[in-house]
Design an enzyme around this catalytic site. Structure first.
Site: not given
Ligand code: PGA
Length: 252
Positions: A9-11, A96, A98, A168, A174, A214, A235-236
């Site tokens: 997930n590049w966001k 998600h 966010e 999640e 993050g 994470s 994500g990251g």
């Molecule tokens: P993260 O994000 O791996 O950077 O914690 C995961 C996500 O929000 O899908």
């Protein structure tokens, strides 16, 4: 049997050119070392058509990070599920944390998005998870139950069986603070029991439940070794090919 999936997930990261470069590199890397799981890249809308073209000959799937809750029309700035599907993308992340927190996505809105994604043959990667205060108050099961019930319980068995879930915990996204392997397994088993009760054992057994928050090359193997953790939403660690490859290798 259910699939193991690692989805990036590049966001809101990567210019168009950076995204293309990543896809070409990932394609080469995975051509040499076949992954032991399905691999998906979820990117901003601008990358989708090009990623789908570059990755077409591979088994790497492409997905969007969101889609509109309306079919089409005067909704400036929105991108519909049909438009996403027309790029060659096969997946869409929905719900998600966010999107829920910063863009006011409610259970009702998400219900519409899921319906439209399914109607356009996209596989929703539907995200659920509690915030820190809810975990501290030991309300995580209740929160996750309601997120499932409020957006997905009206689906037919057939439609529900097309959904991929991602647990999640918001406090782990993050933050570098991963849920422990035991916490992840406990919640994933609970989620599977909720699905079994509502949609039956067979559908529950066949539903892929990913962990997100994470997850990185150093903890992926342990997380993925849990019987109810069927992969990750990353994500990251999905932003660099080497890191993402390291997570994928959690299934080796
Ligand atoms: P993260 O994000 O791996 O950077 O914690 C995961 C996500 O929000 O899908």
């Amino acid at each position: 049997m259910r699939k193991n999936i690692v989805a990036g997930n590049w966001k809101m990261n990567k210019t168009f050119q950076e995204g293309i470069e990543f896809a070409k590199e990932l394609k080469d890397v995975l051509a040499n070392e076949k992954p032991n799981c399905d691999v998906v890249i979820c990117s901003p809308f601008i990358h989708l058509a090009s990623l789908a073209t570059i990755l077409e000959v591979t088994e790497i799937g492409v997905g969007a990070e969101n889609c509109a809750d309306k079919v089409s029309g005067a909704y400036t700035g929105e991108v519909s599920a049909a438009m996403v599907a027309s790029t060659g993308a096969k997946y869409v992340i929905l719900g998600h944390s966010e999107r829920r927190a910063y863009y006011g996505e409610t259970a009702e809105i998400l219900k519409e998005k899921v319906k439209l994604a399914l109607a356009n043959d996209l596989t929703p990667i539907f995200c659920i998870g509690e915030v820190l205060e809810e975990r501290e108050a030991e309300k995580q099961n209740e929160v996750v139950y309601n997120q499932l019930a409020d957006s997905l319980f009206e689906l037919s068995d057939e439609d529900f069986s097309k959904i991929v879930l991602a647990y999640e915990p918001v406090w782990a996204i993050g933050t570098g603070k991963t849920a422990s392997s035991a916490q992840a397994q406990e919640m994933h088993a609970y989620i599977r029991s909720v699905i079994a009760k509502k949609f039956g054992n067979e559908i529950a057994d066949n539903t892929s439940i990913l962990y997100g928050g994470s997850c990185n090359p150093s903890n992926a193997k342990e997380l993925f070794s849990n019987p109810d953790v069927d992969g990750g939403l990353i994500g990251g660690a999905s932003l660099k090919v080497n890191d993402f490859k390291g997570v994928i290798e959690g299934f080796n």
